[in-house]
Write a protein that holds these residues in place. Structure first.
Motif, PDB file in Angstrom:
ATOM      1  N   PHE A  88      44.132  72.852  33.414  1.00  0.00           N
ATOM      2  CA  PHE A  88      42.818  72.536  33.975  1.00  0.00           C
ATOM      3  C   PHE A  88      42.791  71.117  34.550  1.00  0.00           C
ATOM      4  O   PHE A  88      42.292  70.887  35.655  1.00  0.00           O
ATOM      5  CB  PHE A  88      41.725  72.674  32.917  1.00  0.00           C
ATOM      6  N   PHE A  89      43.335  70.169  33.805  1.00  0.00           N
ATOM      7  CA  PHE A  89      43.314  68.781  34.245  1.00  0.00           C
ATOM      8  C   PHE A  89      44.263  68.547  35.423  1.00  0.00           C
ATOM      9  O   PHE A  89      43.915  67.842  36.374  1.00  0.00           O
ATOM     10  CB  PHE A  89      43.675  67.852  33.075  1.00  0.00           C
ATOM     11  N   VAL A  90      45.434  69.139  35.346  1.00  0.00           N
ATOM     12  CA  VAL A  90      46.410  68.970  36.428  1.00  0.00           C
ATOM     13  C   VAL A  90      45.896  69.634  37.698  1.00  0.00           C
ATOM     14  O   VAL A  90      46.005  69.069  38.791  1.00  0.00           O
ATOM     15  CB  VAL A  90      47.785  69.535  36.008  1.00  0.00           C
ATOM     16  N   GLU A  91      45.309  70.813  37.574  1.00  0.00           N
ATOM     17  CA  GLU A  91      44.772  71.506  38.746  1.00  0.00           C
ATOM     18  C   GLU A  91      43.694  70.677  39.412  1.00  0.00           C
ATOM     19  O   GLU A  91      43.652  70.560  40.631  1.00  0.00           O
ATOM     20  CB  GLU A  91      44.217  72.873  38.328  1.00  0.00           C
ATOM     21  N   ARG A  92      42.823  70.088  38.620  1.00  0.00           N
ATOM     22  CA  ARG A  92      41.731  69.281  39.182  1.00  0.00           C
ATOM     23  C   ARG A  92      42.287  68.063  39.925  1.00  0.00           C
ATOM     24  O   ARG A  92      41.836  67.729  41.012  1.00  0.00           O
ATOM     25  CB  ARG A  92      40.788  68.840  38.052  1.00  0.00           C
ATOM     26  N   LYS A  93      43.267  67.411  39.331  1.00  0.00           N
ATOM     27  CA  LYS A  93      43.861  66.227  39.952  1.00  0.00           C
ATOM     28  C   LYS A  93      44.592  66.590  41.248  1.00  0.00           C
ATOM     29  O   LYS A  93      44.424  65.935  42.270  1.00  0.00           O
ATOM     30  CB  LYS A  93      44.820  65.553  38.972  1.00  0.00           C
ATOM     31  N   ILE A  94      45.380  67.654  41.205  1.00  0.00           N
ATOM     32  CA  ILE A  94      46.137  68.082  42.378  1.00  0.00           C
ATOM     33  C   ILE A  94      45.197  68.531  43.494  1.00  0.00           C
ATOM     34  O   ILE A  94      45.379  68.180  44.663  1.00  0.00           O
ATOM     35  CB  ILE A  94      47.121  69.217  41.997  1.00  0.00           C
ATOM     36  N   SER A  95      44.178  69.305  43.151  1.00  0.00           N
ATOM     37  CA  SER A  95      43.223  69.775  44.155  1.00  0.00           C
ATOM     38  C   SER A  95      42.512  68.598  44.810  1.00  0.00           C
ATOM     39  O   SER A  95      42.338  68.567  46.032  1.00  0.00           O
ATOM     40  CB  SER A  95      42.194  70.705  43.523  1.00  0.00           C
ATOM     41  N   HIS A  96      42.119  67.628  44.008  1.00  0.00           N
ATOM     42  CA  HIS A  96      41.437  66.451  44.558  1.00  0.00           C
ATOM     43  C   HIS A  96      42.367  65.678  45.483  1.00  0.00           C
ATOM     44  O   HIS A  96      41.954  65.239  46.569  1.00  0.00           O
ATOM     45  CB  HIS A  96      40.942  65.562  43.419  1.00  0.00           C
ATOM     46  N   GLU A  97      43.621  65.515  45.075  1.00  0.00           N
ATOM     47  CA  GLU A  97      44.580  64.793  45.916  1.00  0.00           C
ATOM     48  C   GLU A  97      44.808  65.494  47.246  1.00  0.00           C
ATOM     49  O   GLU A  97      44.830  64.852  48.297  1.00  0.00           O
ATOM     50  CB  GLU A  97      45.921  64.654  45.205  1.00  0.00           C
ATOM     51  N   LEU A  98      44.970  66.801  47.205  1.00  0.00           N
ATOM     52  CA  LEU A  98      45.281  67.529  48.431  1.00  0.00           C
ATOM     53  C   LEU A  98      44.069  67.680  49.336  1.00  0.00           C
ATOM     54  O   LEU A  98      44.212  67.702  50.560  1.00  0.00           O
ATOM     55  CB  LEU A  98      45.874  68.898  48.097  1.00  0.00           C
ATOM     56  N   GLU A  99      42.887  67.801  48.755  1.00  0.00           N
ATOM     57  CA  GLU A  99      41.686  67.936  49.581  1.00  0.00           C
ATOM     58  C   GLU A  99      41.297  66.629  50.246  1.00  0.00           C
ATOM     59  O   GLU A  99      40.789  66.627  51.358  1.00  0.00           O
ATOM     60  CB  GLU A  99      40.532  68.483  48.741  1.00  0.00           C
ATOM     61  N   THR A 100      41.533  65.515  49.563  1.00  0.00           N
ATOM     62  CA  THR A 100      41.175  64.224  50.150  1.00  0.00           C
ATOM     63  C   THR A 100      42.334  63.580  50.894  1.00  0.00           C
ATOM     64  O   THR A 100      42.140  62.614  51.620  1.00  0.00           O
ATOM     65  CB  THR A 100      40.672  63.249  49.068  1.00  0.00           C
ATOM     66  N   GLY A 101      43.542  64.094  50.686  1.00  0.00           N
ATOM     67  CA  GLY A 101      44.705  63.545  51.373  1.00  0.00           C
ATOM     68  C   GLY A 101      45.208  62.261  50.750  1.00  0.00           C
ATOM     69  O   GLY A 101      45.900  61.487  51.404  1.00  0.00           O
ATOM     70  N   THR A 102      44.895  62.010  49.472  1.00  0.00           N
ATOM     71  CA  THR A 102      45.330  60.766  48.844  1.00  0.00           C
ATOM     72  C   THR A 102      46.768  60.819  48.364  1.00  0.00           C
ATOM     73  O   THR A 102      47.312  59.811  47.952  1.00  0.00           O
ATOM     74  CB  THR A 102      44.438  60.407  47.639  1.00  0.00           C
ATOM     75  N   ASP A 103      47.398  62.001  48.412  1.00  0.00           N
ATOM     76  CA  ASP A 103      48.784  62.077  47.954  1.00  0.00           C
ATOM     77  C   ASP A 103      49.759  61.600  49.021  1.00  0.00           C
ATOM     78  O   ASP A 103      50.928  61.394  48.743  1.00  0.00           O
ATOM     79  CB  ASP A 103      49.144  63.489  47.508  1.00  0.00           C
ATOM     80  N   ALA A 104      49.282  61.407  50.241  1.00  0.00           N
ATOM     81  CA  ALA A 104      50.154  60.955  51.315  1.00  0.00           C
ATOM     82  C   ALA A 104      50.416  59.454  51.149  1.00  0.00           C
ATOM     83  O   ALA A 104      49.515  58.679  50.789  1.00  0.00           O
ATOM     84  CB  ALA A 104      49.514  61.202  52.663  1.00  0.00           C
TER      85      ALA A 104
END
Length: 112
Positions: A88-104
């Motif tokens: 649950f926690f990892v999914e939320r973090k990953i989804s937030h990163e990919l939706e906002t583009g902060t993982d780039a």
């Protein structure tokens, strides 16, 4: 990257997480409380979680390869389905990163 890749990862992350929590509760009922019907419940949930975890691995690996994650981050996401509530926690973090583009990574500043 297509939105459907993230959506199917999210669905499997939640499903795997819920089944793992149910499995843990079933194990507590079976071994800790010695409940009679817990053995059958645990068997069914364990089989369902096992098969869906394999599908989760495929979807998470597909997401990680399309997002071009480093190996460490990808392993972290893949193992999240084995730790109760971690999915649950990892999914939320990953989804937030990919939706906002902060993982780039931040673009390099060129000196003039």
């Amino acid at each position: 990257m297509k939105k459907s890749v993230l959506t199917r990862y999210r669905v499997l992350a939640y499903t795997t997480g819920v089944l793992l929590v149910l499995l843990c509760l079933g194990m507590i009922a079976k071994y800790g409380l010695d409940m009679s019907g817990a053995s059958d419940f645990t068997r069914v949930v364990a089989i369902a979680h096992g098969w869906l975890y394999v599908v989760y691995l495929v979807f998470a690996f597909d997401l990680g390869s399309k997002a071009k994650w480093p190996v460490g981050k990808q392993l972290w996401v893949l193992l999240a389905g084995t730790i109760p509530t971690a999915a649950f926690f990892v999914e939320r973090k990953i989804s937030h990163e990919l939706e906002t583009g902060t993982d780039a990574p931040a673009p390099a500043v060129a000196k003039a």
